[in-house]
Design a protein around this motif. Structure first.
Motif, short mmCIF file in Angstrom:
data_model
loop_
_atom_site.label_atom_id
_atom_site.label_comp_id
_atom_site.label_asym_id
_atom_site.label_seq_id
_atom_site.Cartn_x
_atom_site.Cartn_y
_atom_site.Cartn_z
N ARG A 1 -74.07 -6.79 -62.45
CA ARG A 1 -72.98 -6.84 -61.47
C ARG A 1 -73.14 -7.96 -60.46
NH1 ARG A 1 -72.07 -1.39 -58.30
NH2 ARG A 1 -73.02 -2.57 -56.64
N ARG A 2 -74.38 -8.31 -60.12
CA ARG A 2 -74.67 -9.26 -59.05
C ARG A 2 -74.16 -10.66 -59.40
NH1 ARG A 2 -76.46 -13.81 -57.59
NH2 ARG A 2 -76.60 -13.89 -55.36
N LYS A 3 -73.42 -11.25 -58.44
CA LYS A 3 -72.91 -12.60 -58.62
C LYS A 3 -73.01 -13.36 -57.31
CE LYS A 3 -68.10 -11.67 -57.48
NZ LYS A 3 -66.72 -11.83 -57.88
N THR A 4 -72.88 -14.66 -57.41
CA THR A 4 -72.90 -15.52 -56.23
C THR A 4 -71.63 -15.33 -55.41
OG1 THR A 4 -74.34 -17.13 -57.27
CG2 THR A 4 -72.93 -17.94 -55.51
N VAL A 5 -71.80 -15.20 -54.10
CA VAL A 5 -70.67 -15.04 -53.19
C VAL A 5 -70.78 -16.09 -52.09
CG1 VAL A 5 -69.59 -13.48 -51.51
CG2 VAL A 5 -70.49 -12.56 -53.65
N ARG A 6 -69.70 -16.84 -51.90
CA ARG A 6 -69.67 -17.87 -50.86
C ARG A 6 -68.58 -17.62 -49.82
NH1 ARG A 6 -71.08 -20.72 -55.49
NH2 ARG A 6 -72.97 -21.95 -55.27
N GLN A 7 -67.80 -16.55 -50.00
CA GLN A 7 -66.75 -16.20 -49.05
C GLN A 7 -66.93 -14.74 -48.65
OE1 GLN A 7 -63.21 -17.04 -51.26
NE2 GLN A 7 -63.34 -19.24 -50.93
N PHE A 8 -66.77 -14.48 -47.36
CA PHE A 8 -67.07 -13.16 -46.83
C PHE A 8 -65.93 -12.61 -45.98
CE2 PHE A 8 -70.91 -15.56 -47.50
CZ PHE A 8 -71.69 -14.67 -48.23
N LEU A 9 -65.78 -11.30 -46.02
CA LEU A 9 -64.85 -10.63 -45.13
C LEU A 9 -65.41 -10.70 -43.71
CD1 LEU A 9 -64.11 -7.47 -47.30
CD2 LEU A 9 -62.66 -9.49 -47.01
N PRO A 10 -64.55 -10.64 -42.70
CA PRO A 10 -65.05 -10.74 -41.32
C PRO A 10 -65.81 -9.50 -40.84
CG PRO A 10 -62.67 -10.40 -41.34
CD PRO A 10 -63.10 -10.58 -42.77
N ASP A 11 -65.68 -8.38 -41.54
CA ASP A 11 -66.36 -7.15 -41.14
C ASP A 11 -67.87 -7.34 -41.21
OD1 ASP A 11 -63.80 -6.07 -41.09
OD2 ASP A 11 -63.97 -5.34 -43.16
N LYS A 12 -68.56 -6.92 -40.15
CA LYS A 12 -70.01 -7.08 -40.08
C LYS A 12 -70.70 -5.82 -40.61
CE LYS A 12 -73.56 -8.71 -36.92
NZ LYS A 12 -73.83 -9.25 -35.60
N PRO A 13 -71.52 -5.95 -41.64
CA PRO A 13 -72.27 -4.79 -42.13
C PRO A 13 -73.21 -4.27 -41.04
CG PRO A 13 -72.39 -6.61 -43.70
CD PRO A 13 -71.79 -7.15 -42.44
N PRO A 14 -73.56 -3.00 -41.11
CA PRO A 14 -74.51 -2.45 -40.13
C PRO A 14 -75.87 -3.15 -40.24
CG PRO A 14 -73.53 -0.69 -41.46
CD PRO A 14 -73.10 -1.99 -42.07
N LYS A 15 -76.49 -3.38 -39.10
CA LYS A 15 -77.80 -4.01 -39.06
C LYS A 15 -78.82 -3.20 -39.86
CE LYS A 15 -78.79 -6.36 -35.44
NZ LYS A 15 -79.13 -6.85 -34.10
N GLU A 16 -78.62 -1.88 -39.91
CA GLU A 16 -79.52 -1.02 -40.68
C GLU A 16 -79.52 -1.40 -42.15
OE1 GLU A 16 -77.02 0.26 -38.60
OE2 GLU A 16 -78.44 0.45 -36.95
N ASP A 17 -78.36 -1.83 -42.68
CA ASP A 17 -78.30 -2.25 -44.08
C ASP A 17 -79.11 -3.51 -44.31
OD1 ASP A 17 -76.73 -0.08 -44.68
OD2 ASP A 17 -74.88 -1.22 -45.02
N ILE A 18 -79.10 -4.42 -43.35
CA ILE A 18 -79.89 -5.64 -43.47
C ILE A 18 -81.38 -5.30 -43.48
CG2 ILE A 18 -80.42 -7.87 -42.41
CD1 ILE A 18 -77.53 -7.53 -43.67
N LEU A 19 -81.76 -4.40 -42.61
CA LEU A 19 -83.17 -3.98 -42.57
C LEU A 19 -83.56 -3.24 -43.85
CD1 LEU A 19 -83.43 -2.91 -38.84
CD2 LEU A 19 -84.27 -5.02 -39.91
N LYS A 20 -82.61 -2.49 -44.41
CA LYS A 20 -82.88 -1.75 -45.65
C LYS A 20 -83.17 -2.69 -46.81
CE LYS A 20 -80.91 2.05 -48.30
NZ LYS A 20 -79.76 2.96 -48.42
N VAL A 21 -82.41 -3.79 -46.93
CA VAL A 21 -82.65 -4.72 -48.04
C VAL A 21 -83.97 -5.47 -47.84
CG1 VAL A 21 -80.20 -4.91 -48.59
CG2 VAL A 21 -81.25 -6.64 -47.13
N ILE A 22 -84.33 -5.73 -46.59
CA ILE A 22 -85.62 -6.39 -46.33
C ILE A 22 -86.77 -5.43 -46.61
CG2 ILE A 22 -87.05 -7.46 -44.55
CD1 ILE A 22 -84.41 -8.67 -43.42
N LYS A 23 -86.56 -4.14 -46.35
CA LYS A 23 -87.58 -3.14 -46.71
C LYS A 23 -87.83 -3.16 -48.21
CE LYS A 23 -87.05 0.25 -43.01
NZ LYS A 23 -86.59 1.62 -42.67
N ALA A 24 -86.77 -3.32 -49.00
CA ALA A 24 -86.94 -3.41 -50.46
C ALA A 24 -87.68 -4.69 -50.83
CB ALA A 24 -85.59 -3.35 -51.15
#
Length: 187
Positions: free
Chosen positions: A9-32
């Protein structure tokens, strides 16, 4: 979700919606990502998360200056491909994505380069699991970004991952067939 499903499923993305994901999600991916294997268990990676708009703009300006230099001397098949795909020195995703995750490797650790990129692979799949997109953007000359962020001399920038909710309808590039990339007991 299974790893194979995430990878497909994973693909390259260069365009983003303006909605900001929760900071907890960013920390979760770094934990992985920090669970990746590394030579001598040195864990030679460092993740710098940038969500400050001013700093993202400086990073973009810095990278685009280096991209201009790169494009000015690139020729041949690479330049033909870049033009055909519509790539330019401008990198709007560096200021438009809600987050930038800059991945550094500690060069004094054994197998630092391989280990750091394994962590990046873990991070990419963790982002996909959460429905977040990115592109592994590697500046042609990372030194100016390292200086901008006051990175210690022994830490080298490997990639910048702009992260957010995908707004890019572009399909994933086709992958090679299994039989084209694997053999047993020799090349």
């Amino acid at each position: 979700m299974h790893v194979l499903e995430l990878a497909k499923r994973r693909k390259t993305v260069r365009q983003f919606l303006p909605d900001k994901p929760p900071k907890e999600d960013i920390l979760k991916v770094i934990k992985a990502a920090k669970e990746a294997p590394s030579g001598m268990n040195a864990q030679p990676w460092r993740f710098v998360v940038v969500d400050d708009d001013w700093l993202k703009a400086r990073i973009r300006e810095t990278c685009e200056r280096e991209e201009e230099k790169f494009y000015s001397h690139t020729k041949g098949n690479l330049m033909t491909w870049l033009n055909a795909e519509g790539f330019r020195p401008e990198k709007p995703f560096l200021s438009e994505a809600p987050y930038l995750i800059l991945v550094f490797g500690y060069t004094k650790a054994p197998y630092w380069l391989q280990s750091t990129w394994i962590a990046v692979g873990y991070l990419l799949l963790a982002l996909e699991e959460l429905g977040l997109g990115t592109v592994t953007y590697t500046p042609p000359n990372p030194k100016p970004v390292e200086e901008l962020l006051n990175a210690p001399n022994n830490y080298k920038l490997q990639t910048i991952l702009p992260v957010g909710y995908p707004a890019n309808p572009k399909p994933k590039y086709e992958r090679k067939k299994l039989e084209d990339v694997v053999s047993f007991n020799g090349f």
